[in-house]
Structures are given as C-alpha cells and as structure tokens.
Write an enzyme that holds these catalytic residues in place. Sequence first.
Site, PDB file in Angstrom:
ATOM      1  N   GLU A 293       3.380   1.354   9.563  1.00 51.10           N
ATOM      2  CA  GLU A 293       2.481   2.305   8.902  1.00 51.10           C
ATOM      3  C   GLU A 293       1.092   1.978   9.415  1.00 51.10           C
ATOM      4  OE1 GLU A 293      -0.502   3.449   6.719  1.00 51.10           O
ATOM      5  OE2 GLU A 293       0.354   1.986   5.319  1.00 51.10           O
ATOM      6  N   CYS A 327      -5.505   3.117   3.627  1.00 53.97           N
ATOM      7  CA  CYS A 327      -4.974   4.014   4.660  1.00 53.97           C
ATOM      8  C   CYS A 327      -4.950   5.450   4.156  1.00 53.97           C
ATOM      9  CB  CYS A 327      -3.558   3.593   5.057  1.00 53.97           C
ATOM     10  SG  CYS A 327      -3.411   1.876   5.542  1.00 53.97           S
TER      11      CYS A 327
END
Length: 543
Positions: A293, A327
């Site tokens: 990720e 994020c």
Amino acid sequence: MSSGYFSYPMPVNEPVLSYAPGSAEKATLKRTLAELKSTEADIPMYIGNKEVRTNKKVAIHPPHELKHILGYFHAGEEKHVHQAIEAAMAAKESWNNVSWENRAAIFLKAADLISTKYRSYLNGTTMLGQSKNAFQAEIDAACELIDFLRFNVHFLSEIYKQQPISGAGMHNRMEYRPLEGFVLAVTPFNFTAIGGNLPTSAALCGNVVVWKPANTQIYSAQMFMRILKEAGLPDGVINLIYVDGPTIGKVCFNHKDFAGVHFTGSTTVFNNMWETIGKNMGMYKSYPRIVGETGGKDFVIAHKSADPDVVVTALLRGAFEYQGQKCSAASRAYIPSNIADEVKKKLIAGVKSFKVGTVEDFSNFVNAVIDEKSFNSIKSYIDNAKKDPKAEILVGGKCEKKEGYFIQPTIIEAKASNYITLCEEIFGPVLTIYVYPANGFEKALELVDRTSPYALTGAIIAQDRNAVELATHKLRNAAGNFYINDKPTGAVVGQQPFGGARSSGTNDKAGSILNLYRWLSARTIKETFNPPTDYKYPFLQEA
C-alpha cells in the site's frame, strides 16, 4: 494435536475511548506520558532469542519537542539482517507445527493486553514518538491494532473452513500452508497499527518474519514487540531490526528463502522493490508475494447540492487530522462555484481556530510533522505557492522548526486544474482546493480521475442522489476506498477494508479476508478409499 474445530466468531470493533475531562483514561494516559518522558529507553533489536545492542545508538526525539530525548535505539547493519533471516528460518519448522488454536491465542492475548494493561503505553509511545494527539493515537495504536489482531484470527478461521467437495469413494481436503521461506515486513511511521499488522498478519498464517519499521516509528514498534513477547510469541517468529532501506533490500531480495514482502510506504520505493525482485526471480524457491500500500493524492469532490457545513467538516478533519500524514488524507478538493465562497470562508475560520502544539496539551488539534526531511519537503511546496501566480494561500503557510517540526495547516487555492499541489503527494497539513463551475460537475469528475496517478481514497459530497450515482460510477477506478458524504479517512477494520490501486498499491485490502490469502499457499489433498487395480476403462471394450 487438535481434536476439534475451534470457532472464532466475528469480533466487535474495539470501543474508542473519549478521553473526556475527568475520565479515568485521560488521567491514566497523562500519568503514562509523564512516566515515559521521565526515563530514557534503551531499545534493542529483537533477533531470535536475543536482544541485540550495537555500538551505534540513535537518539529518539519527540517531533514536537526536539530538545527532549525519549531514549536510544541500537541501529543495525547488514550482518543483523542475515542474523534475522537465520533466526526466522530456524524458528520456521517449530512455528509451522504450532496448532492453529495456539497460534490464534497468542495474537488474541496480545489484543487483550493492548486493550487493558498496555493501552496507555502503546498510545503514549505513539503520541510522543510520532506526535499524535490522544484521539489519533487511540483510534490507531489501540483500536485499529486490536481490531487487526482479532479480526485476522476470525478471517483466517473462515479461510481454514473453506474446503472442496468430494465425489463418491473419495475425500478431498484443502490445506492452507504458510509460504516456503520468510516474509519481509516494511512498515511506515504514520500508523502504529500498520506497523503491527504487517508482520503479524503473515505470522498468524504460520510464516516467519523479518520486520523493519521506519526509524521514526521505532519507539512504539518496540513497545508492541514487548507486548507480543508477553503474549507468548516464540523467539524468531518475528524479528525486529533497525537498518536502512537499501541494506534490508540488498540482503532480503537476494536471498533464496525470500518468500514475500508486506509493505507500506512510498510508491517509488515499492516500484524499486518490485523491479529488484523481478530481476532476481531465478534465485527464489517460489514466486514471492508482493503486497504493498503506497501513496495517495486523495480527493473530495463536492456537488452543487452539497451542504457547505458537511464539506467544511469533511475537509478540516480529513485534511488536517494527524497533520495530513495519512495515506488517505484529503489533499485536493473540488468545490462548485455556487458554494465556494461560503466553503472558503468557513475553512479559513476553522483553520484559524485550530490549536497547534505538543501532544501533552490535549487541547491541541494539530501537532508536529514527523521529521526535518518531511518538514523541509512540505515547506518547499508552501514556499513555491506563495510566489506562484497560479496559486493563492488562503490561510496558513507558517513553518517553524525551532522547538519542533511545526507547520501551520495551510489551504491553497489553485487557479489551474493541473497545479502541482493538486497532482503530487505532499504528506503534510496542506489542502489544495480548485473551484469549478457549478454546472460543470461531469467535467470536474473527469479532472478528479485524471489529475493524479494515485487511486487510494476519495469522497463525493452531495444531497442530489443522481450526482452520487454518477460520481460513484465515473470514479470507480479513482479510489479503492470511496466515501459518500464523509471524509476520505478513518477506515475501520472489518467495516471498510483498506487499499487502493493504480500507483497506490496492490489493493490487497488490509482489514479483510483478502489480505490473508496472500500469506498462504494452498495444497489440495485427495484420498481414494477403493483405488482401482486395473488401468482398463470400460470404453475400451467393444462388446
């Protein structure tokens, strides 16, 4: 040997404590913060059954209080990576032979320890080491990590129950083996829960792990490692080492027993990992699992029917909680012209109302960014915007690093739809807004989709259901986690499995059953009860 099937039902998400004035948890946390600051921690690496200390001690400072020393960690080098791999491989057979219910019990006990005895310590080390306020630490280091541990046990039990059908005279079964080799877990600074989940999800499946956290997360990582040890994790199953990225890559990606990498970090680093692994395929026993990720340039698009207060709240929280170092943080917003003036006015007022400072003062909404490198990078975007005619700073822009790495939450209005702060990941408390014509919603959706290479999170805010429907369809590939009338942050384990595609990663959905499949290698076993004794089939006979 197991003598029954043991049920692990769907758990309930860990309740989030409020830390309200006068609450017991607030008093406990404040005492723990004072305790942690009163001593200097001596933080070893954990390799096999050894606590490894070196001659290279590195000081840990709170990002918001640079003069204070929380302790020192012992930095490793190339030989320690080799030692960690050796320790992992030495522990592999015995760990593989631990029954499922005993493996599960270790991680369930760790969750219980975090929920009770160590809650304030894991939150406290996160607050001080990573400059998170009490609420951000609570939802991360306590609740999300507890949820990962408990839900992963449930998800894996569901996988183990999935079995093939059997025809007459035979029995078929599926065995879910760990990968053949070791797994490398590389974890970021911004979420203690990610730091805990990446090594433990693989270990729960029977794998052995080499864990390299970001240096800026070591203070909380070592606390979690101590919790795992107390919960009964055998030596060598997870080996915690502190080395630089190139060193870990050089050793692990050139090792024949490398079986997979579980990564959260930058897109550039992940791309380099993928390229290196591809070039080295000839040396591995199996095709390594590559799970990552990475970055995000997460959007909020408001429709002309949107409630301005909903838009403002989603942006103030989504862009500036934990200084935008998520994020999933809202970093670009597209506002229709009919509500733009009201939204901008309220955003400016909201930012001006924020208190910025240390984590010990619970009234501070915003704290420091993680380190000087991050501070300088974020500041460069702000400084460029100050002198660029294609941008206007509506509020914020002040950067000061004398006491700590403080950047005032900043809102930039871009005059061009391709302005750099609408395109590039900044990873700090900077929100860029772009005002589009109120009747140009479909064109604005096209802008959202093509402006950034990332596809992690995003949100549509609208009261018009047709607008919601259109955005959900048009932006289906622009975000792996999509939110309707909410901020694009705050995914909860078991509720919103997290991950994105495009340049945001492999979308293997941490917090769901999907992620655990990546750390398993299935073996099908067929047993025939009455095996044939002649090769001839009936069709071979003519009469």
